[in-house]
Design a protein around this motif. Structure first.
Motif, mmCIF file in Angstrom:
data_model
loop_
_atom_site.group_PDB
_atom_site.id
_atom_site.type_symbol
_atom_site.label_atom_id
_atom_site.label_comp_id
_atom_site.label_asym_id
_atom_site.label_seq_id
_atom_site.Cartn_x
_atom_site.Cartn_y
_atom_site.Cartn_z
ATOM 1 N N SER A 64 41.323 39.656 46.234
ATOM 2 C CA SER A 64 42.583 40.024 46.871
ATOM 3 C C SER A 64 42.691 39.253 48.179
ATOM 4 O O SER A 64 41.749 38.589 48.602
ATOM 5 C CB SER A 64 42.649 41.539 47.121
ATOM 6 N N LEU A 65 43.848 39.362 48.815
ATOM 7 C CA LEU A 65 44.057 38.741 50.122
ATOM 8 C C LEU A 65 45.020 39.601 50.923
ATOM 9 O O LEU A 65 45.729 40.429 50.366
ATOM 10 C CB LEU A 65 44.589 37.313 49.963
ATOM 11 N N GLU A 66 45.031 39.425 52.236
ATOM 12 C CA GLU A 66 45.883 40.252 53.090
ATOM 13 C C GLU A 66 46.420 39.423 54.249
ATOM 14 O O GLU A 66 45.717 38.584 54.804
ATOM 15 C CB GLU A 66 45.085 41.433 53.643
ATOM 16 N N PHE A 67 47.670 39.703 54.589
ATOM 17 C CA PHE A 67 48.321 39.093 55.756
ATOM 18 C C PHE A 67 48.509 40.183 56.803
ATOM 19 O O PHE A 67 49.168 41.184 56.537
ATOM 20 C CB PHE A 67 49.695 38.528 55.376
ATOM 21 N N ASP A 68 47.951 39.998 57.986
ATOM 22 C CA ASP A 68 48.159 40.936 59.080
ATOM 23 C C ASP A 68 49.394 40.573 59.894
ATOM 24 O O ASP A 68 49.919 41.395 60.634
ATOM 25 C CB ASP A 68 46.939 40.976 60.006
ATOM 26 N N GLU A 69 49.824 39.328 59.765
ATOM 27 C CA GLU A 69 51.019 38.850 60.479
ATOM 28 C C GLU A 69 51.684 37.766 59.640
ATOM 29 O O GLU A 69 51.180 37.395 58.577
ATOM 30 C CB GLU A 69 50.629 38.308 61.860
ATOM 31 N N ALA A 70 52.792 37.243 60.125
ATOM 32 C CA ALA A 70 53.523 36.207 59.390
ATOM 33 C C ALA A 70 52.657 34.965 59.216
ATOM 34 O O ALA A 70 51.864 34.615 60.091
ATOM 35 C CB ALA A 70 54.807 35.854 60.137
ATOM 36 N N GLY A 71 52.810 34.324 58.078
ATOM 37 C CA GLY A 71 52.050 33.106 57.828
ATOM 38 C C GLY A 71 52.214 32.633 56.402
ATOM 39 O O GLY A 71 52.873 33.266 55.583
ATOM 40 N N VAL A 72 51.599 31.501 56.122
ATOM 41 C CA VAL A 72 51.667 30.894 54.796
ATOM 42 C C VAL A 72 50.255 30.564 54.335
ATOM 43 O O VAL A 72 49.430 30.076 55.107
ATOM 44 C CB VAL A 72 52.516 29.600 54.813
ATOM 45 N N MET A 73 49.998 30.834 53.060
ATOM 46 C CA MET A 73 48.725 30.511 52.437
ATOM 47 C C MET A 73 49.018 29.760 51.143
ATOM 48 O O MET A 73 49.931 30.126 50.410
ATOM 49 C CB MET A 73 47.958 31.806 52.121
ATOM 50 N N GLU A 74 48.272 28.712 50.889
ATOM 51 C CA GLU A 74 48.419 27.956 49.653
ATOM 52 C C GLU A 74 47.109 28.039 48.872
ATOM 53 O O GLU A 74 46.039 27.841 49.448
ATOM 54 C CB GLU A 74 48.740 26.495 49.956
ATOM 55 N N ILE A 75 47.218 28.350 47.593
ATOM 56 C CA ILE A 75 46.040 28.428 46.733
ATOM 57 C C ILE A 75 46.214 27.403 45.616
ATOM 58 O O ILE A 75 47.141 27.511 44.812
ATOM 59 C CB ILE A 75 45.870 29.838 46.132
ATOM 60 N N GLU A 76 45.344 26.409 45.587
ATOM 61 C CA GLU A 76 45.364 25.426 44.503
ATOM 62 C C GLU A 76 44.333 25.869 43.470
ATOM 63 O O GLU A 76 43.184 26.140 43.806
ATOM 64 C CB GLU A 76 45.024 24.034 45.015
ATOM 65 N N PHE A 77 44.757 25.941 42.204
ATOM 66 C CA PHE A 77 43.871 26.454 41.168
ATOM 67 C C PHE A 77 44.173 25.816 39.822
ATOM 68 O O PHE A 77 45.218 25.201 39.623
ATOM 69 C CB PHE A 77 43.998 27.981 41.063
ATOM 70 N N VAL A 78 43.226 25.989 38.910
ATOM 71 C CA VAL A 78 43.404 25.574 37.523
ATOM 72 C C VAL A 78 43.485 26.850 36.692
ATOM 73 O O VAL A 78 42.601 27.710 36.777
ATOM 74 C CB VAL A 78 42.231 24.701 37.024
ATOM 75 N N ALA A 79 44.557 27.001 35.919
ATOM 76 C CA ALA A 79 44.684 28.137 35.008
ATOM 77 C C ALA A 79 43.695 27.922 33.869
ATOM 78 O O ALA A 79 43.680 26.859 33.256
ATOM 79 C CB ALA A 79 46.113 28.227 34.475
ATOM 80 N N ILE A 80 42.864 28.927 33.588
ATOM 81 C CA ILE A 80 41.802 28.765 32.593
ATOM 82 C C ILE A 80 41.984 29.686 31.391
ATOM 83 O O ILE A 80 42.188 29.230 30.278
ATOM 84 C CB ILE A 80 40.413 29.049 33.227
ATOM 85 N N LYS A 81 41.923 30.975 31.628
ATOM 86 C CA LYS A 81 41.854 31.958 30.536
ATOM 87 C C LYS A 81 43.243 32.444 30.136
ATOM 88 O O LYS A 81 43.939 33.068 30.933
ATOM 89 C CB LYS A 81 41.009 33.141 30.997
ATOM 90 N N PRO A 82 43.654 32.201 28.891
ATOM 91 C CA PRO A 82 44.956 32.699 28.438
ATOM 92 C C PRO A 82 45.000 34.226 28.442
ATOM 93 O O PRO A 82 43.998 34.892 28.204
ATOM 94 C CB PRO A 82 45.071 32.156 27.015
ATOM 95 N N GLY A 83 46.166 34.760 28.728
ATOM 96 C CA GLY A 83 46.356 36.207 28.719
ATOM 97 C C GLY A 83 47.518 36.599 29.615
ATOM 98 O O GLY A 83 48.230 35.758 30.155
ATOM 99 N N ARG A 84 47.686 37.912 29.785
ATOM 100 C CA ARG A 84 48.744 38.462 30.641
ATOM 101 C C ARG A 84 48.096 39.154 31.833
ATOM 102 O O ARG A 84 47.222 40.000 31.656
ATOM 103 C CB ARG A 84 49.610 39.433 29.856
ATOM 104 N N PHE A 85 48.569 38.783 33.026
ATOM 105 C CA PHE A 85 47.968 39.269 34.267
ATOM 106 C C PHE A 85 49.075 39.666 35.233
ATOM 107 O O PHE A 85 50.253 39.561 34.920
ATOM 108 C CB PHE A 85 47.089 38.173 34.877
ATOM 109 N N PHE A 86 48.686 40.076 36.425
ATOM 110 C CA PHE A 86 49.671 40.423 37.448
ATOM 111 C C PHE A 86 49.094 40.197 38.834
ATOM 112 O O PHE A 86 47.881 40.151 39.020
ATOM 113 C CB PHE A 86 50.121 41.896 37.306
#
Length: 144
Positions: free
Chosen positions: A104-126
């Motif tokens: 998980s991740l949390e923002f305590d104040e305004a800001g921007v975060m970028e996450i670069e990733f490779v999608a691996i496992k097929p399925g339905r998530f949230f």
């Protein structure tokens, strides 16, 4: 010795030829030819996280931009989703972090975060704001 040198040269040429025949570019799976588009997520009190469900393709590289407007301390969780991807880097204020994984991740104040990733496992998530049960505080993600 001459035979060993000949074998080493043949192996080097064979490996070099195989590397050139690979369908990915010089950077391999993280090359620009393997990147997909992904809509961003906005963390804001009382506003939806994202427009509708998101569909990703397994094996593709994506960059998820998460923006918090500072209207409250807001977190984002999605352990199933974070276990179905390989995180290359997380960028916060120009600082690059290469974690083993995320929960998980949390923002305590305004800001921007970028996450670069490779999608691996097929399925339905949230991804969702923890403790919330409203549909707009959750975004469904399918990896095909």
């Amino acid at each position: 010795m001459k035979t060993l040198t000949t074998w080493a040269l043949a192996a080097t040429l064979a490996l070099g030829g195989a590397a050139q025949a690979h369908e990915f570019g010089f950077a391999g799976i993280l090359s620009s030819s393997n990147k997909g588009e992904m809509p961003g997520i906005t963390l804001s009190v009382g506003k939806p996280l994202a427009e509708g469900p998101i569909t990703l393709k397994s094996g593709m590289v994506y960059e998820l931009e998460i923006e918090a407007d500072g209207t409250g301390e807001l977190a984002l969780e999605g352990p199933g989703f974070f276990r179905a991807i390989w995180v290359n880097e997380v960028v916060v204020n120009g600082l690059e972090i290469r974690p083993f994984g995320l929960e998980s991740l949390e923002f305590d104040e305004a800001g921007v975060m970028e996450i670069e990733f490779v999608a691996i496992k097929p399925g339905r998530f949230f991804l969702r704001i923890p403790g919330s049960d409203g549909e707009s505080q959750r975004v469904d993600i399918a990896i095909e």
